[in-house]
Every structure is written in structure tokens, then in C-alpha cells.
Scaffold this motif. Structure first.
Motif, PDB file in Angstrom:
ATOM      1  N   PHE A  44       0.979  -1.087   0.052  1.00  0.00           N
ATOM      2  CA  PHE A  44       0.127  -0.056   0.055  1.00  0.00           C
ATOM      3  C   PHE A  44       0.857   1.368   0.107  1.00  0.00           C
ATOM      4  CE2 PHE A  44      -3.165  -3.098   1.812  1.00  0.00           C
ATOM      5  CZ  PHE A  44      -4.209  -2.671   1.037  1.00  0.00           C
ATOM      6  N   VAL A  45       0.626   2.136  -1.073  1.00  0.00           N
ATOM      7  CA  VAL A  45       1.521   3.413  -1.057  1.00  0.00           C
ATOM      8  C   VAL A  45       0.583   4.368  -1.625  1.00  0.00           C
ATOM      9  CG1 VAL A  45       3.420   4.212  -2.467  1.00  0.00           C
ATOM     10  CG2 VAL A  45       3.506   1.637  -2.359  1.00  0.00           C
ATOM     11  N   THR A  46       1.044   5.593  -0.898  1.00  0.00           N
ATOM     12  CA  THR A  46       0.339   6.628  -1.169  1.00  0.00           C
ATOM     13  C   THR A  46       1.102   7.797  -1.711  1.00  0.00           C
ATOM     14  OG1 THR A  46      -1.617   8.258  -0.312  1.00  0.00           O
ATOM     15  CG2 THR A  46      -0.007   7.620   1.114  1.00  0.00           C
ATOM     16  N   ALA A  47       0.545   8.932  -2.158  1.00  0.00           N
ATOM     17  CA  ALA A  47       1.137  10.309  -2.298  1.00  0.00           C
ATOM     18  C   ALA A  47       0.503  11.249  -1.339  1.00  0.00           C
ATOM     19  CB  ALA A  47       1.242  10.678  -3.879  1.00  0.00           C
ATOM     20  N   GLY A  79      -7.381   2.065  -3.304  1.00  0.00           N
ATOM     21  CA  GLY A  79      -7.767   1.526  -1.858  1.00  0.00           C
ATOM     22  C   GLY A  79      -7.565   2.960  -1.127  1.00  0.00           C
ATOM     23  N   TRP A  80      -7.751   2.587   0.234  1.00  0.00           N
ATOM     24  CA  TRP A  80      -7.596   3.672   1.385  1.00  0.00           C
ATOM     25  C   TRP A  80      -6.916   3.103   2.689  1.00  0.00           C
ATOM     26  CZ3 TRP A  80      -9.334   8.501   1.006  1.00  0.00           C
ATOM     27  CH2 TRP A  80     -10.252   8.673  -0.089  1.00  0.00           C
ATOM     28  N   GLY A  81      -6.462   3.981   3.367  1.00  0.00           N
ATOM     29  CA  GLY A  81      -5.920   3.765   4.624  1.00  0.00           C
ATOM     30  C   GLY A  81      -6.839   4.634   5.480  1.00  0.00           C
ATOM     31  N   ARG A  82      -7.346   3.767   6.607  1.00  0.00           N
ATOM     32  CA  ARG A  82      -8.399   4.748   7.265  1.00  0.00           C
ATOM     33  C   ARG A  82      -8.019   4.480   8.771  1.00  0.00           C
ATOM     34  NH1 ARG A  82     -12.511   6.131   3.856  1.00  0.00           N
ATOM     35  NH2 ARG A  82     -12.996   4.530   2.086  1.00  0.00           N
ATOM     36  N   GLY A  83      -7.763   5.726   9.422  1.00  0.00           N
ATOM     37  CA  GLY A  83      -7.576   5.710  10.798  1.00  0.00           C
ATOM     38  C   GLY A  83      -8.518   6.081  11.678  1.00  0.00           C
ATOM     39  N   GLU A  88      -6.501   8.441   4.223  1.00  0.00           N
ATOM     40  CA  GLU A  88      -5.759   8.673   2.847  1.00  0.00           C
ATOM     41  C   GLU A  88      -6.158   7.690   1.871  1.00  0.00           C
ATOM     42  OE1 GLU A  88      -2.013  10.886   4.568  1.00  0.00           O
ATOM     43  OE2 GLU A  88      -1.859   8.621   4.098  1.00  0.00           O
ATOM     44  N   HIS A  89      -6.023   8.233   0.544  1.00  0.00           N
ATOM     45  CA  HIS A  89      -6.255   7.447  -0.854  1.00  0.00           C
ATOM     46  C   HIS A  89      -4.593   6.596  -0.730  1.00  0.00           C
ATOM     47  CE1 HIS A  89      -6.673   6.391  -5.322  1.00  0.00           C
ATOM     48  NE2 HIS A  89      -7.598   5.830  -4.413  1.00  0.00           N
ATOM     49  N   HIS A  90      -4.780   5.550  -1.106  1.00  0.00           N
ATOM     50  CA  HIS A  90      -3.743   4.331  -1.479  1.00  0.00           C
ATOM     51  C   HIS A  90      -3.822   3.705  -2.748  1.00  0.00           C
ATOM     52  CE1 HIS A  90      -2.875   5.226   3.064  1.00  0.00           C
ATOM     53  NE2 HIS A  90      -1.666   4.523   2.803  1.00  0.00           N
TER      54      HIS A  90
END
Length: 128
Positions: A44-47, A79-83, A88-90
Motif C-alpha cells: 500500500f503506497v500513497t502520495a 484503496g484507502w488507509g483509514r485511521g 488517505e487514498h492508497h
């Protein structure tokens, strides 16, 4: 990496293609996806929000488009990272973790989440 930031990564749910993964846990559905696509590893990588600094939505979207282009067709899923208080979009990108970490460093990210069939998801730091 600060302890609080490391803990935030650990509490985050990483989702792509309807599959949710967590750091330190195995995910049978992700294992199956990677095996079906014949990839030994992905991440999983995001900018978004470089070095954990909030950026405007338009800026984040432009950088994510650049990341997608830099991944050169290896994006398996959006995908997404959700805390607890953020998201954040991933991109779930197939490839060797070292190359994915280089890509993440280019977009000024602290870490990526690495996945491999039969293994727990793990956090790989990309910066000190």
C-alpha cells in the motif's frame, strides 16, 4: 519515526479491492489476490500528505495521479488507509518492497505497508 506516528500506522485499516488488511496480521483474501495475480509481494503506497503534513485535496489528487503513472501499470487496486480521525487514498501496487519503498520516498512518504502471501502485513519505513 515518532512512536505516535508508528502507532497510527498500526491502528490503520488498509483496504483495496474490498479486502482489508492490518499491520501485524495475515489476510487470506489478500494472499489469494496476490497468488491469483502471480505476485510475490505488493504494498500500500500513497502520495497524499507527504511526511504526514496535510495538503489540500486537489494537491493530493494530483500527486496520487503522478504516483499512479510512476507505478507503470503495476497498480492492482485503488484503496484507502483509514485511521480513527483521518483517511488517505492508497494504491495497492505489485512489486518488490525495496522498489516500492524507493517509489514512496520519491513521494515523501514515511513508510509503506508490505504484503506477501502467507505473511503478516508489515510496515516498512522509507525514511529515518
Amino acid at each position: 519515526m515518532r512512536a505516535g506516528l508508528r502507532a497510527a500506522f498500526a491502528r490503520t485499516a488498509y483496504e483495496a479491492g474490498g479486502i482489508t488488511c492490518r499491520i501485524g496480521a495475515r489476510c487470506a483474501a489478500m494472499d489469494a489476490l496476490l497468488r491469483a495475480r502471480r505476485w510475490r509481494s505488493a504494498g500500500f503506497v500513497t502520495a497524499w500528505n507527504p511526511f504526514s503534513r496535510r495538503m489540500p485535496p486537489g494537491w493530493n489528487a494530483r500527486m496520487q495521479d503522478r504516483l499512479r503513472a510512476a507505478a507503470r501499470g503495476r497498480v492492482l487496486a485503488e484503496g484507502w488507509g483509514r485511521g480513527q480521525r483521518w483517511a488517505e487514498h492508497h494504491l495497492l501496487i505489485a512489486g518488490d518492497p525495496r522498489r516500492l519503498a524507493q517509489l514512496a520516498r520519491r513521494f515523501r512518504q514515511h513508510a509503506i505497508v508490505v504484503l506477501a502471501p502467507g505473511c503478516s502485513a508489515r510496515l516498512l519505513r522509507t525514511s529515518d
